[in-house]
Design a protein around this motif. Structure first.
Motif, PDB file in Angstrom:
ATOM      1  N   PRO A 161       0.953  -1.137   0.029  1.00 18.97           N
ATOM      2  CA  PRO A 161       0.035  -0.013  -0.198  1.00 18.97           C
ATOM      3  C   PRO A 161       1.064   1.422  -0.010  1.00 18.97           C
ATOM      4  O   PRO A 161       1.705   1.422   0.588  1.00 18.97           O
ATOM      5  N   MET A 162       0.523   2.262  -0.965  1.00 18.45           N
ATOM      6  CA  MET A 162       1.121   3.378  -1.028  1.00 18.45           C
ATOM      7  C   MET A 162       1.210   4.195   0.345  1.00 18.45           C
ATOM      8  O   MET A 162       2.183   4.865   0.394  1.00 18.45           O
ATOM      9  N   ASP A 163       0.272   4.184   0.999  1.00 15.68           N
ATOM     10  CA  ASP A 163       0.141   5.008   2.199  1.00 15.68           C
ATOM     11  C   ASP A 163       1.116   4.265   3.384  1.00 15.68           C
ATOM     12  O   ASP A 163       1.700   5.288   3.949  1.00 15.68           O
ATOM     13  N   GLU A 164       1.349   3.174   3.383  1.00 11.37           N
ATOM     14  CA  GLU A 164       2.479   2.610   4.236  1.00 11.37           C
ATOM     15  C   GLU A 164       3.890   3.013   3.578  1.00 11.37           C
ATOM     16  O   GLU A 164       4.836   3.277   4.308  1.00 11.37           O
ATOM     17  N   LEU A 165       4.049   2.856   2.374  1.00 17.87           N
ATOM     18  CA  LEU A 165       5.282   3.394   1.643  1.00 17.87           C
ATOM     19  C   LEU A 165       5.674   4.798   1.749  1.00 17.87           C
ATOM     20  O   LEU A 165       6.754   5.329   2.373  1.00 17.87           O
ATOM     21  N   LEU A 166       4.665   5.567   1.998  1.00 14.16           N
ATOM     22  CA  LEU A 166       4.979   7.068   2.009  1.00 14.16           C
ATOM     23  C   LEU A 166       5.207   7.138   3.595  1.00 14.16           C
ATOM     24  O   LEU A 166       5.972   8.168   4.062  1.00 14.16           O
ATOM     25  N   ALA A 167       4.477   6.637   4.451  1.00 12.34           N
ATOM     26  CA  ALA A 167       4.799   6.807   5.939  1.00 12.34           C
ATOM     27  C   ALA A 167       6.326   6.380   6.027  1.00 12.34           C
ATOM     28  O   ALA A 167       6.690   6.989   7.263  1.00 12.34           O
ATOM     29  N   LYS A 168       6.658   5.423   5.507  1.00  5.06           N
ATOM     30  CA  LYS A 168       7.989   4.786   5.960  1.00  5.06           C
ATOM     31  C   LYS A 168       9.154   5.424   5.236  1.00  5.06           C
ATOM     32  O   LYS A 168      10.491   5.337   5.305  1.00  5.06           O
ATOM     33  N   ALA A 169       8.795   6.115   4.040  1.00  2.84           N
ATOM     34  CA  ALA A 169       9.922   7.043   3.162  1.00  2.84           C
ATOM     35  C   ALA A 169      10.601   7.920   4.147  1.00  2.84           C
ATOM     36  O   ALA A 169      12.058   7.625   3.678  1.00  2.84           O
ATOM     37  N   PRO A 170      10.340   8.664   4.975  1.00  2.00           N
ATOM     38  CA  PRO A 170      11.357   9.498   5.661  1.00  2.00           C
ATOM     39  C   PRO A 170      12.410   8.646   6.202  1.00  2.00           C
ATOM     40  O   PRO A 170      13.535   8.996   6.270  1.00  2.00           O
ATOM     41  N   ARG A 171      12.038   7.519   6.974  1.00  2.00           N
ATOM     42  CA  ARG A 171      12.962   6.827   7.519  1.00  2.00           C
ATOM     43  C   ARG A 171      13.829   6.376   6.707  1.00  2.00           C
ATOM     44  O   ARG A 171      14.971   6.075   6.794  1.00  2.00           O
ATOM     45  N   ASP A 172      13.168   5.717   5.460  1.00  2.00           N
ATOM     46  CA  ASP A 172      14.234   5.128   4.396  1.00  2.00           C
ATOM     47  C   ASP A 172      15.201   6.036   3.837  1.00  2.00           C
ATOM     48  O   ASP A 172      16.449   5.847   3.689  1.00  2.00           O
ATOM     49  N   VAL A 173      14.901   7.456   3.517  1.00  2.00           N
ATOM     50  CA  VAL A 173      15.540   8.418   3.052  1.00  2.00           C
ATOM     51  C   VAL A 173      16.311   8.530   3.970  1.00  2.00           C
ATOM     52  O   VAL A 173      17.980   8.815   3.683  1.00  2.00           O
ATOM     53  N   GLU A 174      16.383   8.812   5.383  1.00  2.00           N
ATOM     54  CA  GLU A 174      17.271   9.206   6.299  1.00  2.00           C
ATOM     55  C   GLU A 174      18.278   7.927   6.517  1.00  2.00           C
ATOM     56  O   GLU A 174      19.591   8.212   6.435  1.00  2.00           O
ATOM     57  N   ASP A 175      17.739   6.816   6.477  1.00  2.00           N
ATOM     58  CA  ASP A 175      18.706   5.512   6.534  1.00  2.00           C
ATOM     59  C   ASP A 175      19.882   5.781   5.400  1.00  2.00           C
ATOM     60  O   ASP A 175      21.089   5.387   5.645  1.00  2.00           O
ATOM     61  N   ALA A 176      19.303   5.952   4.300  1.00  2.00           N
ATOM     62  CA  ALA A 176      20.161   6.168   2.864  1.00  2.00           C
ATOM     63  C   ALA A 176      21.443   7.224   3.178  1.00  2.00           C
ATOM     64  O   ALA A 176      22.543   6.863   2.945  1.00  2.00           O
ATOM     65  N   ILE A 177      20.858   8.282   3.810  1.00  2.00           N
ATOM     66  CA  ILE A 177      21.732   9.430   3.905  1.00  2.00           C
ATOM     67  C   ILE A 177      22.852   8.998   4.966  1.00  2.00           C
ATOM     68  O   ILE A 177      24.110   9.425   4.712  1.00  2.00           O
TER      69      ILE A 177
END
Length: 189
Positions: A161-177
């Protein structure tokens, strides 16, 4: 013609869409359609190409007064939001479904999307369009796309679900950085 074709491909998928339907929806003759694109595969490739180009056109430049990490965070989340639009996810699913039949198209779509994302990220990291700086930042940008964006695209393509992906995106982006900084590929300045 491309608008009509995109609507039909998105609504019906590649296999059920015919050039007759596209011609009728576009209110153009079949000879015009064949003259311009030659085949359904070439028309679909044009739809995918335009859609990917449109995806990058919707991005807004990140203010240069922010530090590199903040610019990357901001752009990463913008890329996720664009990537997770219904239209983009639907096109990824159609291209994935047709990959066995049209491997060149799947490769083209992947390459354009990946390289376009990496270039946007590299320009943001380079803080401008100085081509030498952009080229130096390209390996870091490619790694960021691999770490932060590709997993999200994969999950969206296969139904998370896209809402789940959008909710976890900030953490994923931060982890990549964080990983890019920890490995010395990106300074935290």
């Amino acid at each position: 013609m491309l608008d009509a074709a995109a609507e039909l491909f998105l609504a019906q998928g590649y296999g059920r869409t015919t050039l007759d339907q596209v011609s009728e929806r576009a209110r153009t003759g079949k000879s015009s359609l064949y003259g311009r694109y030659g085949s359904k595969e070439k028309l679909f490739a044009a739809v995918v190409t335009r859609s990917i180009n449109d995806m990058f056109a919707d991005l807004v430049a990140v203010p240069s007064e922010r530090d590199r990490k903040d610019r990357l965070r901001h752009l990463g989340l913008d890329l996720v939001r664009v990537l997770l639009t219904n239209r983009c996810v639907s096109l990824m699913r159609i291209v994935a479904a047709e990959a066995a039949t049209f491997p060149e198209l799947a490769t083209l779509g992947y390459r354009m999307s990946f390289e376009g994302s990496a270039r946007v990220v590299a320009r943001t990291l380079a803080d401008g369009d100085d081509e030498a700086k952009v080229e130096r930042m390209l390996p870091v940008a490619c790694r960021f796309v691999e770490l932060a964006l590709q997993p999200i695209a994969f999950q969206a393509t296969f139904g998370r679900p896209m809402d789940e992906l959008l909710a976890k995106a900030p953490r994923d982006v931060e982890d990549a950085i964080t990983l890019l900084i920890a490995t010395g590929r990106l300074s935290d300045a």
